[in-house]
Design an enzyme around this catalytic site. Structure first.
Site, PDB file in Angstrom:
ATOM      1  N   ASN A   1      38.318  38.047  50.607  1.00 52.45           N
ATOM      2  CA  ASN A   1      39.013  39.166  49.958  1.00 52.45           C
ATOM      3  C   ASN A   1      40.112  39.661  50.880  1.00 52.45           C
ATOM      4  OD1 ASN A   1      39.435  41.262  48.002  1.00 52.45           O
ATOM      5  ND2 ASN A   1      38.388  42.682  49.370  1.00 52.45           N
TER       6      ASN A   1
ATOM      7  N   ILE B   1      33.135  44.305  41.658  1.00 51.91           N
ATOM      8  CA  ILE B   1      32.283  43.889  42.769  1.00 51.91           C
ATOM      9  C   ILE B   1      31.431  42.719  42.297  1.00 51.91           C
ATOM     10  CG2 ILE B   1      30.378  44.626  44.243  1.00 51.91           C
ATOM     11  CD1 ILE B   1      31.642  47.491  44.022  1.00 51.91           C
ATOM     12  N   LEU B   2      31.485  41.621  43.031  1.00 51.75           N
ATOM     13  CA  LEU B   2      30.649  40.473  42.670  1.00 51.75           C
ATOM     14  C   LEU B   2      29.215  40.741  43.120  1.00 51.75           C
ATOM     15  CD1 LEU B   2      33.044  37.540  43.647  1.00 51.75           C
ATOM     16  CD2 LEU B   2      32.451  38.305  41.341  1.00 51.75           C
TER      17      LEU B   2
ATOM     18  N   GLY C   1      48.910  40.152  40.519  1.00 50.90           N
ATOM     19  CA  GLY C   1      48.677  38.815  41.077  1.00 50.90           C
ATOM     20  C   GLY C   1      49.716  38.351  42.086  1.00 50.90           C
TER      21      GLY C   1
ATOM     22  N   MET D   1      39.295  43.639  40.798  1.00 47.61           N
ATOM     23  CA  MET D   1      38.856  45.032  40.896  1.00 47.61           C
ATOM     24  C   MET D   1      37.384  45.261  40.564  1.00 47.61           C
ATOM     25  SD  MET D   1      41.350  46.537  42.213  1.00 47.61           S
ATOM     26  CE  MET D   1      40.934  48.273  42.043  1.00 47.61           C
TER      27      MET D   1
ATOM     28  N   ASN E   1      49.495  38.368  45.369  1.00 44.33           N
ATOM     29  CA  ASN E   1      48.844  37.566  46.415  1.00 44.33           C
ATOM     30  C   ASN E   1      48.527  36.162  45.896  1.00 44.33           C
ATOM     31  OD1 ASN E   1      48.234  39.037  49.069  1.00 44.33           O
ATOM     32  ND2 ASN E   1      47.787  40.606  47.522  1.00 44.33           N
TER      33      ASN E   1
ATOM     34  N   HIS F   1      42.189  43.300  51.776  1.00 37.71           N
ATOM     35  CA  HIS F   1      42.116  44.752  51.575  1.00 37.71           C
ATOM     36  C   HIS F   1      43.286  45.383  52.329  1.00 37.71           C
ATOM     37  CE1 HIS F   1      40.120  48.549  50.706  1.00 37.71           C
ATOM     38  NE2 HIS F   1      40.382  48.925  51.945  1.00 37.71           N
TER      39      HIS F   1
HETATM   40  C1  GRF Z   1      46.573  44.272  47.011  1.00 40.65           C
HETATM   41  O1  GRF Z   1      47.081  45.388  47.697  1.00 40.65           O
HETATM   42  C2  GRF Z   1      45.227  43.891  47.552  1.00 40.65           C
HETATM   43  O2  GRF Z   1      45.100  44.080  48.921  1.00 40.65           O
HETATM   44  C3  GRF Z   1      44.315  44.830  46.820  1.00 40.65           C
HETATM   45  O3  GRF Z   1      44.842  44.910  45.525  1.00 40.65           O
HETATM   46  C4  GRF Z   1      46.237  44.622  45.573  1.00 40.65           C
HETATM   47  C5  GRF Z   1      46.468  43.463  44.654  1.00 40.65           C
HETATM   48  O4  GRF Z   1      47.825  43.151  44.528  1.00 40.65           O
HETATM   49  N1  GRF Z   1      42.953  44.372  46.881  1.00 40.65           N
HETATM   50  P1  GRF Z   1      48.269  41.823  43.786  1.00 40.65           P
HETATM   51  O5  GRF Z   1      47.572  41.819  42.426  1.00 40.65           O
HETATM   52  O6  GRF Z   1      47.854  40.652  44.625  1.00 40.65           O
HETATM   53  O7  GRF Z   1      49.750  41.929  43.649  1.00 40.65           O
END
Ligand code: GRF
Length: 198
Positions: free
Chosen positions: A115, A100-101, A21, A98, A23, A117
């Site tokens: 999202n 898919i909706l 988490g 992780m 982000n 990526h």
């Molecule tokens: C990030 O690299 C994001 O781009 C990908 O999964 C990772 C999640 O990292 N979809 P965090 O849980 O936000 O630390």
């Protein structure tokens, strides 16, 4: 008027996580420091994710919807949708979520699901994009914030941040370099879509 009405009128985010988490934390910290005008109304995880520790420590409402508690994806999505509606979520922010909706879920939040990526889409969709970039011999990579549509990692791009790839980079080194940019990119993208960037 003032503080209470301001709180009530800001966009409400529903942040979906599955892991550490970081982000999600970057977004929350941007809100806390006044960089981003929004409110996190709900954190949803599909597992006992590390990011929930931060959510709890910061008194953010969170729910865990284990996929195994539901017989079908439709039921799982319906339960999460109900939680979002109850929390009056306006925007869904996938932050390392992780799963898919379903198209059915997305139809309830048209053009309101984002999202991030860790590649320069449309390059390297799907799993292990940093590994894919290294294997392809790229000299740069980065991250993409995009709208979510039923086709994975394929919705309209809001913005991208680039990073160099150096000779001898490991997957972990590249991932860390990209992640640092992810935290800035997600906040910047949210400011754009929420009209908070003037
Ligand atoms: C990030 O690299 C994001 O781009 C990908 O999964 C990772 C999640 O990292 N979809 P965090 O849980 O936000 O630390």
């Amino acid at each position: 008027m003032g503080a209470l009405s301001d709180t009530l009128s800001v966009p409400v985010l529903g942040v979906f996580i599955s892991g550490r988490g970081s982000n999600f934390q970057a977004i929350h910290q941007a809100i806390q420091s006044g960089v981003l005008s929004a409110r996190i109304g709900l954190v949803i995880s599909d597992r006992d994710a590390d990011g929930l520790v931060y959510a709890n420590a910061n008194n953010l409402p969170c729910v865990v919807c284990h996929r195994s508690d539901f017989s079908t994806q439709a039921e799982h999505d319906a339960a999460m949708l109900e939680q979002c509606k109850r929390a009056q979520v306006n925007w869904i922010v996938l932050a390392g979520y992780m799963r898919i909706l379903s198209a059915g879920f997305l139809a309830k939040y048209p053009d309101k699901v984002l999202n991030i990526h860790p590649s320069l889409l449309p390059k390297f969709k799907g799993l292990y994009p940093q590994r894919q970039a290294l294997a392809a011999g790229e000299s740069e990579s980065g991250c993409t914030v995009h709208y979510v549509i039923p086709e994975v990692d394929s919705g309209s791009i809001i913005l991208q941040h680039r990073v160099p790839i150096y000779d001898g980079d490991t997957e972990a080194q590249l991932s860390a370099r990209i992640l640092e940019e992810e935290h800035k990119a997600y906040v910047a993208a949210l400011k754009i879509v929420l009209g908070d960037d003037e």
